[in-house]
Scaffold this motif. Structure first.
Motif, PDB file in Angstrom:
ATOM      1  N   GLY A 257       0.803  -1.214   0.000  1.00 51.42           N
ATOM      2  CA  GLY A 257       0.000   0.000   0.000  1.00 51.42           C
ATOM      3  C   GLY A 257       0.837   1.266   0.000  1.00 51.42           C
ATOM      4  O   GLY A 257       2.051   1.249  -0.279  1.00 51.42           O
ATOM      5  N   LEU A 258       0.184   2.378   0.312  1.00 52.33           N
ATOM      6  CA  LEU A 258       0.857   3.679   0.275  1.00 52.33           C
ATOM      7  C   LEU A 258       2.070   3.722   1.205  1.00 52.33           C
ATOM      8  O   LEU A 258       3.115   4.273   0.847  1.00 52.33           O
ATOM      9  N   LEU A 259       1.937   3.161   2.402  1.00 55.56           N
ATOM     10  CA  LEU A 259       3.043   3.220   3.362  1.00 55.56           C
ATOM     11  C   LEU A 259       4.254   2.465   2.850  1.00 55.56           C
ATOM     12  O   LEU A 259       5.383   2.981   2.892  1.00 55.56           O
ATOM     13  N   ASP A 260       4.049   1.258   2.346  1.00 53.25           N
ATOM     14  CA  ASP A 260       5.176   0.479   1.824  1.00 53.25           C
ATOM     15  C   ASP A 260       5.836   1.188   0.647  1.00 53.25           C
ATOM     16  O   ASP A 260       7.073   1.226   0.530  1.00 53.25           O
ATOM     17  N   ARG A 261       5.034   1.741  -0.238  1.00 51.97           N
ATOM     18  CA  ARG A 261       5.595   2.406  -1.422  1.00 51.97           C
ATOM     19  C   ARG A 261       6.320   3.695  -1.031  1.00 51.97           C
ATOM     20  O   ARG A 261       7.334   4.048  -1.634  1.00 51.97           O
ATOM     21  N   PHE A 262       5.781   4.392  -0.011  1.00 46.49           N
ATOM     22  CA  PHE A 262       6.452   5.603   0.475  1.00 46.49           C
ATOM     23  C   PHE A 262       7.797   5.251   1.097  1.00 46.49           C
ATOM     24  O   PHE A 262       8.819   5.893   0.812  1.00 46.49           O
ATOM     25  N   ASP A 263       7.814   4.218   1.941  1.00 50.54           N
ATOM     26  CA  ASP A 263       9.065   3.808   2.587  1.00 50.54           C
ATOM     27  C   ASP A 263      10.119   3.433   1.544  1.00 50.54           C
ATOM     28  O   ASP A 263      11.304   3.763   1.684  1.00 50.54           O
ATOM     29  N   ALA A 264       9.675   2.751   0.487  1.00 52.34           N
ATOM     30  CA  ALA A 264      10.619   2.323  -0.551  1.00 52.34           C
ATOM     31  C   ALA A 264      11.205   3.506  -1.308  1.00 52.34           C
ATOM     32  O   ALA A 264      12.320   3.419  -1.853  1.00 52.34           O
ATOM     33  N   GLU A 350      -4.714  13.266 -11.071  1.00 54.90           N
ATOM     34  CA  GLU A 350      -3.995  14.227 -11.910  1.00 54.90           C
ATOM     35  C   GLU A 350      -3.259  13.462 -13.008  1.00 54.90           C
ATOM     36  O   GLU A 350      -3.041  12.243 -12.912  1.00 54.90           O
ATOM     37  N   LEU A 351      -2.860  14.184 -14.061  1.00 62.91           N
ATOM     38  CA  LEU A 351      -2.243  13.538 -15.222  1.00 62.91           C
ATOM     39  C   LEU A 351      -1.013  12.729 -14.844  1.00 62.91           C
ATOM     40  O   LEU A 351      -0.792  11.637 -15.365  1.00 62.91           O
ATOM     41  N   ASP A 352      -0.185  13.286 -13.949  1.00 64.06           N
ATOM     42  CA  ASP A 352       1.045  12.581 -13.581  1.00 64.06           C
ATOM     43  C   ASP A 352       0.897  11.845 -12.251  1.00 64.06           C
ATOM     44  O   ASP A 352       1.877  11.424 -11.646  1.00 64.06           O
ATOM     45  N   GLY A 353      -0.330  11.692 -11.798  1.00 68.59           N
ATOM     46  CA  GLY A 353      -0.557  11.063 -10.508  1.00 68.59           C
ATOM     47  C   GLY A 353      -0.662   9.555 -10.573  1.00 68.59           C
ATOM     48  O   GLY A 353      -0.915   8.969 -11.630  1.00 68.59           O
ATOM     49  N   ASP A 354      -0.465   8.909  -9.435  1.00 67.92           N
ATOM     50  CA  ASP A 354      -0.590   7.458  -9.322  1.00 67.92           C
ATOM     51  C   ASP A 354      -2.066   7.128  -9.094  1.00 67.92           C
ATOM     52  O   ASP A 354      -2.674   7.618  -8.138  1.00 67.92           O
ATOM     53  N   PRO A 355      -2.653   6.289  -9.930  1.00 69.97           N
ATOM     54  CA  PRO A 355      -4.089   5.987  -9.770  1.00 69.97           C
ATOM     55  C   PRO A 355      -4.411   5.294  -8.451  1.00 69.97           C
ATOM     56  O   PRO A 355      -5.556   5.336  -7.986  1.00 69.97           O
ATOM     57  N   ASP A 356      -3.417   4.661  -7.823  1.00 66.74           N
ATOM     58  CA  ASP A 356      -3.634   3.997  -6.539  1.00 66.74           C
ATOM     59  C   ASP A 356      -3.264   4.903  -5.360  1.00 66.74           C
ATOM     60  O   ASP A 356      -3.246   4.441  -4.213  1.00 66.74           O
ATOM     61  N   GLY A 357      -2.967   6.165  -5.670  1.00 66.06           N
ATOM     62  CA  GLY A 357      -2.574   7.096  -4.612  1.00 66.06           C
ATOM     63  C   GLY A 357      -3.776   7.765  -3.976  1.00 66.06           C
ATOM     64  O   GLY A 357      -4.903   7.259  -4.021  1.00 66.06           O
TER      65      GLY A 357
END
Length: 765
Positions: A257-264, A350-357
């Motif tokens: 999820g968001l936390l794992d992807r942020f940490d990475a 947004e255009l450059d945004g992550d759809p899972d964000g």
């Protein structure tokens, strides 16, 4: 007169209606208990029993003598007279002079009556005299010499007094109340009294007001400190227990999820302290009851990063989190930094945004209608998993889809009502994380935030540079001030940036200190609710700083300038003289939000060399390229505030430098404060100094509304061990008897402490 045998009895039952009204009007005392808890601030000793022939000028003495004659002499002023009494011990004579005495005193001083008289020996036209001495008549059936010795040895309590209620009048009222007081229920359980060897309440009140020897006052004060510490700790223990009983929706992050992807995506590793605190918070968020945690730490220790990981955990679990900031500048800074840290994860849709964000909404009181409407819709629909805002978030128009976490930055800046209104927007009790950038002494944390679990970040992140602090005595060493501006030029020449902080905004119509920079004194009447609220919160601190300045003035040499430095005048002078040729920006609370944001954006981008500002930049502002700060008239600020300010430099690879410019002379309280700041980077040590100098205020929040402090005997810094013992005792009592059914006197003491508004404070805070 009704016998006032209860501490809860109205004062008029003991001292009469007229005196009771004066005590209430001047000192806020309403009950017998209020009066008996108006403790002496010190004790005077009567002078040694002395023969009249041996009296020395200006000595405090007690004499045993017989009245020879008394005469009332009228003064020229209409209705004014003095009573002159001549006494003798058989060998010498002494004149006693009573100013403003009542006519009935004449009958008291009848010839042949023997008494003990105590006071300072003076001289009037070559003859020894005492003015308004204390006295005690000696009965015919007692040994006069022995009675006089007892009288001379008695300690005299000196009370905090006011013009219409002197210490001696208060003492007489206390005497009456004590004489009428029967046995009173003791709020301290017998087990506690026995374990800690504490005397009973009635004995303690007797000994603190009518001690026969100074040792008795120590014993009494120790006991009476427990009367303040234990009910408060019991109230906090009850609230901790009640919080654990509330249901809450567990919030856990999901794999990938968001936390794992942020940490990475982080280009650095978390410190060991950050990992430990994040684990504590994750454990709390996963529990079926609301988290109530205080996160504190040193300046620059990474509290915001820890809070962001908690926020992402809640968003991963399908909920929303709100970050409440005290000023628009700080809210904008948090909004900007969170979007930068999350990158595409914060730009869903947004255009450059992550759809899972997710989205990060900003809500402040001065936003344009279009921007505000879009952010309100994202908040209501849940599209914005993260909401950052000021007091504007609390408005009725703001609705959340599923508010799961409330993060309060700089809690002391917010009123009780605002925090309560925000939590009311959640369907289930939300988890709460309180952050403070001002380190709190352990005893204060136990006393003020005793219902919260506490996490401390003491370790600075890797890559943070040390900060060196110097005091610049501009009056004693004018050349040091020139070197200050020279050093700023050197840093700018090396590619770095600088702050110059002033205690006042300045400009037309501004003559008051507004060191927070959030007090809008301009003619713009459209000041937003969040700005007004932060102004009120900040003005409380400003009042303390102004009091520090007033206290310092009494000990400073004459000729000190009455007006502290202002941002407007300082920026103009530096641009023309000392820092001519450099790009200088100005930031203060009178600028509208767009101007503030524009200035900060340009400074963060390196387009401004020197930012001249009020303490609006005190917390949250993060510009790693800023390496030097000059605080002008630094003595106008409190110790902890200076510590926060210097935390704005040294946030990158280059070392930080803080220069505290002052006209305060060596040896003054103001200079000692600055020397303390320069001597250590330990915020916890400085917070103790700050607390001792600012005076503790009301630990139940009354300092926010101007009420009298609930702590009269207990000192949260000096009495650390006692507070720790009281906390332990309170936890044991509440674990055995949560409702205090078996301790009615203690329950009554807790209820008395938690008057309607204070109970409200504890329930909401």
């Amino acid at each position: 007169m009704v016998e006032a045998d209860s501490l809860d009895a109205p004062l008029k039952d003991a001292v009469g209606d007229r005196t009771a009204k004066v005590l209430e009007r001047t000192l806020g005392l309403r009950t017998v208990g209020d009066l008996l808890r108006h403790y002496p601030r010190r004790y005077q000793e009567r002078g040694e029993l002395t023969d009249l022939a041996d009296l020395a000028l200006d000595e405090e003495v007690t004499v045993l003598a017989e009245v020879l004659r008394a005469h009332r002499r009228q003064l020229k002023e209409r209705g004014r007279s003095i009573l002159e009494v001549v006494v003798t011990d058989g060998t010498s004579k002494l004149t006693l002079t009573f100013f403003n005495s009542k006519n009935w005193h004449d009958k008291e001083f009848r010839p042949g009556r023997t008494g003990s008289f105590s006071g300072k020996v003076g001289d009037f036209r070559g003859a020894r005299q005492m003015v308004n001495p204390e006295y005690e008549w000696i009965a015919d059936d007692v040994d006069a010499e022995e009675a006089a010795e007892v009288f001379s040895a008695k300690l005299i309590p000196v009370y905090p007094a006011v013009e219409k209620m002197s210490s001696s009048k208060i003492a007489k009222c206390v005497e009456i109340a004590l004489d009428m007081l029967h046995d009173v229920p003791d709020p301290l359980p017998q087990r506690v009294r026995e374990e800690h060897r504490l005397i009973g309440l009635k004995q303690a009140l007797e000994q603190v007001h009518r001690p026969t020897e100074i040792e008795q006052t120590y014993q009494a004060k120790h006991r009476l400190k427990w009367d303040e510490a234990l009910p408060l700790q019991v109230a906090l223990a009850q609230r901790r227990r009640a919080a654990l009983a509330l249901p809450a929706k567990p919030r856990r992050s999901k794999p990938g999820g968001l936390l794992d992807r942020f940490d990475a995506s982080l280009p650095f590793e978390l410190t060991r302290g950050q990992v430990e605190v994040c684990d504590q918070i994750a454990h709390d968020l996963a529990a079926p009851h609301p988290m109530h945690r205080l996160l504190q730490g040193e300046v620059g220790s990474g509290k915001t990063l820890v809070a962001l990981r908690a926020i992402l955990t809640v968003v991963d679990a399908g909920g929303q989190a709100v970050l409440l900031a005290p000023t628009e500048v700080l809210a904008q800074q948090h909004h900007r930094s969170i979007r930068e840290l999350l990158g595409p994860l914060a730009r869903a849709g947004e255009l450059d945004g992550d759809p899972d964000g997710t989205r990060v909404a900003l809500l402040t009181g001065s936003q344009g209608a279009r921007e505000r409407r879009a952010n309100l819709e994202d908040t209501k629909s849940g599209a914005a998993g993260i909401v950052v805002g000021t007091h504007a978030v609390i408005e009725d128009a703001v609705e959340f889809a599923d508010l799961g976490l409330v993060v309060v930055d700089e809690q002391h800046r917010f009123g009780v009502e605002q925090r309560d209104a925000l939590r009311a927007k959640a369907a289930d009790p939300p988890h709460v994380l309180v952050m403070t950038a001002t380190p709190i002494p352990r005893t204060v944390a136990m006393t003020v935030f005793g219902d919260l679990e506490t996490s401390i970040l003491a370790e600075l992140p890797r890559g943070r540079s040390p900060i060196t602090t110097f005091v610049v005595p501009s009056r004693e060493r004018p050349n040091y001030l020139a070197r200050t501006w020279g050093r700023i030029r050197d840093e700018v020449a090396a590619g770095h940036q600088a702050y110059v902080v002033c205690p006042r905004i300045g400009g037309d119509g501004d003559g008051a200190e507004d060191s927070d920079g959030e007090v809008d004194l301009s003619e713009n009447a459209k000041k937003s609710e969040d700005d007004r609220s932060s102004s009120l919160a900040a003005s409380r601190e400003d009042g303390e700083d102004r009091q520090l300045a007033l206290d310092d003035a009494a000990s400073a040499p004459s000729g000190s300038p009455p007006e502290p430095a202002s941002v407007v005048e300082t920026a103009a002078r530096l641009a023309e003289n000392e820092l001519a040729g450099l790009e200088i920006g100005v930031l203060h609370g009178r600028l509208d939000p767009d101007q503030k944001d524009k200035v900060m954006t340009r400074f963060a981008a390196g387009k401004v060399d020197v930012l001249v500002a009020t303490t609006i930049i005190e917390v949250g502002v993060n510009v790693p390229n800023a390496t030097v700060m000059a605080v002008v008239d630094a003595d106008r600020f409190g110790v902890s505030q200076l510590h926060q300010l210097r935390g704005r430099v040294g946030r990158g690879a280059a070392p930080g430098l803080c220069l505290l410019v002052t006209e305060a002379f060596e040896g003054t309280p103001a200079r000692e404060r600055l020397d303390a700041v320069a001597a250590t980077l330990d915020g916890f040590e400085l917070s103790k100094i700050d607390l001792e100098q600012r005076r503790e205020g009301d630990v139940l929040g009354a300092s926010q509304s101007g009420r009298r402090s609930s702590l009269k005997m207990l000192a949260v810094i000096r009495d650390e061990e006692l507070i720790r013992q009281a906390r332990s005792a309170a936890m044991d009592i509440v674990a055995r008897d949560p409702e205090l059914a078996g301790e009615p006197a203690l329950a009554h003491a807790v209820d008395a402490l938690l008057t309607a508004d204070r109970a409200d404070y504890l329930e909401r805070s």
